[in-house]
Design a protein around this motif. Structure first.
Motif, PDB file in Angstrom:
ATOM      1  N   GLY A  80       0.799  -1.226   0.000  1.00  0.00           N
ATOM      2  CA  GLY A  80       0.000   0.000   0.000  1.00  0.00           C
ATOM      3  C   GLY A  80       0.828   1.271   0.000  1.00  0.00           C
ATOM      4  N   ILE A  81       2.128   1.132   0.082  1.00  0.00           N
ATOM      5  CA  ILE A  81       3.000   2.319   0.077  1.00  0.00           C
ATOM      6  C   ILE A  81       3.543   2.539  -1.321  1.00  0.00           C
ATOM      7  CG2 ILE A  81       5.196   3.265   0.917  1.00  0.00           C
ATOM      8  CD1 ILE A  81       2.847   3.435   2.927  1.00  0.00           C
ATOM      9  N   ARG A  82       3.512   3.784  -1.718  1.00  0.00           N
ATOM     10  CA  ARG A  82       4.116   4.228  -2.959  1.00  0.00           C
ATOM     11  C   ARG A  82       5.081   5.349  -2.586  1.00  0.00           C
ATOM     12  NH1 ARG A  82      -1.020   3.733  -3.273  1.00  0.00           N
ATOM     13  NH2 ARG A  82      -1.360   5.981  -3.177  1.00  0.00           N
ATOM     14  N   ALA A  83       6.312   4.971  -2.307  1.00  0.00           N
ATOM     15  CA  ALA A  83       7.325   5.933  -1.859  1.00  0.00           C
ATOM     16  C   ALA A  83       8.132   6.424  -3.046  1.00  0.00           C
ATOM     17  CB  ALA A  83       8.249   5.297  -0.826  1.00  0.00           C
ATOM     18  N   GLY A  84       8.320   7.726  -3.106  1.00  0.00           N
ATOM     19  CA  GLY A  84       9.123   8.323  -4.162  1.00  0.00           C
ATOM     20  C   GLY A  84      10.303   9.082  -3.594  1.00  0.00           C
ATOM     21  N   SER A  91      10.854  15.676 -10.376  1.00  0.00           N
ATOM     22  CA  SER A  91      10.583  14.323  -9.867  1.00  0.00           C
ATOM     23  C   SER A  91       9.474  14.339  -8.817  1.00  0.00           C
ATOM     24  CB  SER A  91      11.859  13.668  -9.320  1.00  0.00           C
ATOM     25  OG  SER A  91      12.420  14.410  -8.267  1.00  0.00           O
ATOM     26  N   THR A  92       9.378  15.427  -8.084  1.00  0.00           N
ATOM     27  CA  THR A  92       8.326  15.559  -7.071  1.00  0.00           C
ATOM     28  C   THR A  92       6.950  15.602  -7.724  1.00  0.00           C
ATOM     29  OG1 THR A  92       9.870  16.754  -5.656  1.00  0.00           O
ATOM     30  CG2 THR A  92       7.525  16.971  -5.147  1.00  0.00           C
ATOM     31  N   ARG A  93       6.823  16.386  -8.789  1.00  0.00           N
ATOM     32  CA  ARG A  93       5.533  16.482  -9.482  1.00  0.00           C
ATOM     33  C   ARG A  93       5.133  15.138 -10.098  1.00  0.00           C
ATOM     34  NH1 ARG A  93       7.981  21.502 -11.319  1.00  0.00           N
ATOM     35  NH2 ARG A  93       7.165  23.160  -9.994  1.00  0.00           N
ATOM     36  N   ILE A  94       6.109  14.404 -10.634  1.00  0.00           N
ATOM     37  CA  ILE A  94       5.827  13.079 -11.199  1.00  0.00           C
ATOM     38  C   ILE A  94       5.418  12.114 -10.086  1.00  0.00           C
ATOM     39  CG2 ILE A  94       6.837  11.061 -12.367  1.00  0.00           C
ATOM     40  CD1 ILE A  94       6.333  13.440 -14.243  1.00  0.00           C
ATOM     41  N   SER A  95       6.142  12.161  -8.972  1.00  0.00           N
ATOM     42  CA  SER A  95       5.879  11.275  -7.846  1.00  0.00           C
ATOM     43  C   SER A  95       4.438  11.406  -7.355  1.00  0.00           C
ATOM     44  CB  SER A  95       6.868  11.568  -6.713  1.00  0.00           C
ATOM     45  OG  SER A  95       6.628  10.754  -5.607  1.00  0.00           O
ATOM     46  N   VAL A 120       9.020  19.520  -0.520  1.00  0.00           N
ATOM     47  CA  VAL A 120       7.922  19.093   0.357  1.00  0.00           C
ATOM     48  C   VAL A 120       6.657  19.900   0.068  1.00  0.00           C
ATOM     49  CG1 VAL A 120       7.132  18.945   2.758  1.00  0.00           C
ATOM     50  CG2 VAL A 120       9.444  18.192   2.153  1.00  0.00           C
ATOM     51  N   GLY A 121       6.790  21.199  -0.099  1.00  0.00           N
ATOM     52  CA  GLY A 121       5.624  22.032  -0.414  1.00  0.00           C
ATOM     53  C   GLY A 121       4.958  21.602  -1.712  1.00  0.00           C
ATOM     54  N   THR A 122       5.757  21.309  -2.721  1.00  0.00           N
ATOM     55  CA  THR A 122       5.224  20.846  -4.002  1.00  0.00           C
ATOM     56  C   THR A 122       4.569  19.476  -3.854  1.00  0.00           C
ATOM     57  OG1 THR A 122       6.857  22.132  -5.236  1.00  0.00           O
ATOM     58  CG2 THR A 122       5.863  20.248  -6.386  1.00  0.00           C
TER      59      THR A 122
END
Length: 150
Positions: A80-84, A91-95, A120-122
């Motif tokens: 159940g975890i999807r860690a990016g 990469s944050t926006r894709i994650s 983190v904000g994104t």
């Protein structure tokens, strides 16, 4: 948002700063450890943050390590975890947008505090796009289910 957070000894200082920043942004932060720069193994910290997310005690999780590579592997072992692992805003926006990540992994040895706050904000504000990406997430969930049976 309720956020569970943890860091190993490499990420401790950045985690402390990030907790203050998140709290100032109005988030509720649950610091799951470590609580010093003394050397500690990261897999139990990752498991704890991920368990907080999968159990619904936290909406999202953040894990900090030196490179973040081992932490990403450990987090993604939890069903159940999807860690990016995110090093930049792209990469944050894709994650978040494509992969609907629910745990963010950060590399404390390469990120500045300012870059960390931007990432983190994104990550906290980027919505999941759905569509074709939802179909792919279902395929990933099917891989998890199949792996659990073997």
């Amino acid at each position: 948002m309720r956020i569970a957070i943890a860091a190993d000894h490499n990420g401790y200082a950045l985690k402390t700063r990030l907790i203050a920043w998140l709290t100032a942004q109005g988030h509720t932060v649950d610091d799951r450890g470590s609580h010093s720069e003394e050397t500690v193994d990261y897999p139990p910290l990752c498991a704890d943050v991920c368990q907080q997310v999968t159990d619904g005690h936290a909406e999202r999780g953040i894990v900090l390590g030196g490179s973040g590579l081992g932490e990403t592997v450990a987090c993604n072992k939890i069903r159940g975890i999807r860690a990016g692992l995110c090093h930049d805003l792209w990469s944050t926006r894709i994650s978040r947008g494509n992969n609907d990540s629910n745990v963010l992994v950060l590399a404390a040895k390469i990120l500045s505090p300012e870059d960390t706050e931007g990432i983190v904000g994104t990550w906290l504000t980027t919505p999941f796009k759905g569509g074709v990406h939802a179909r792919r997430l279902e395929q990933i969930a099917a891989l998890e289910r199949e792996s659990a049976r073997t």
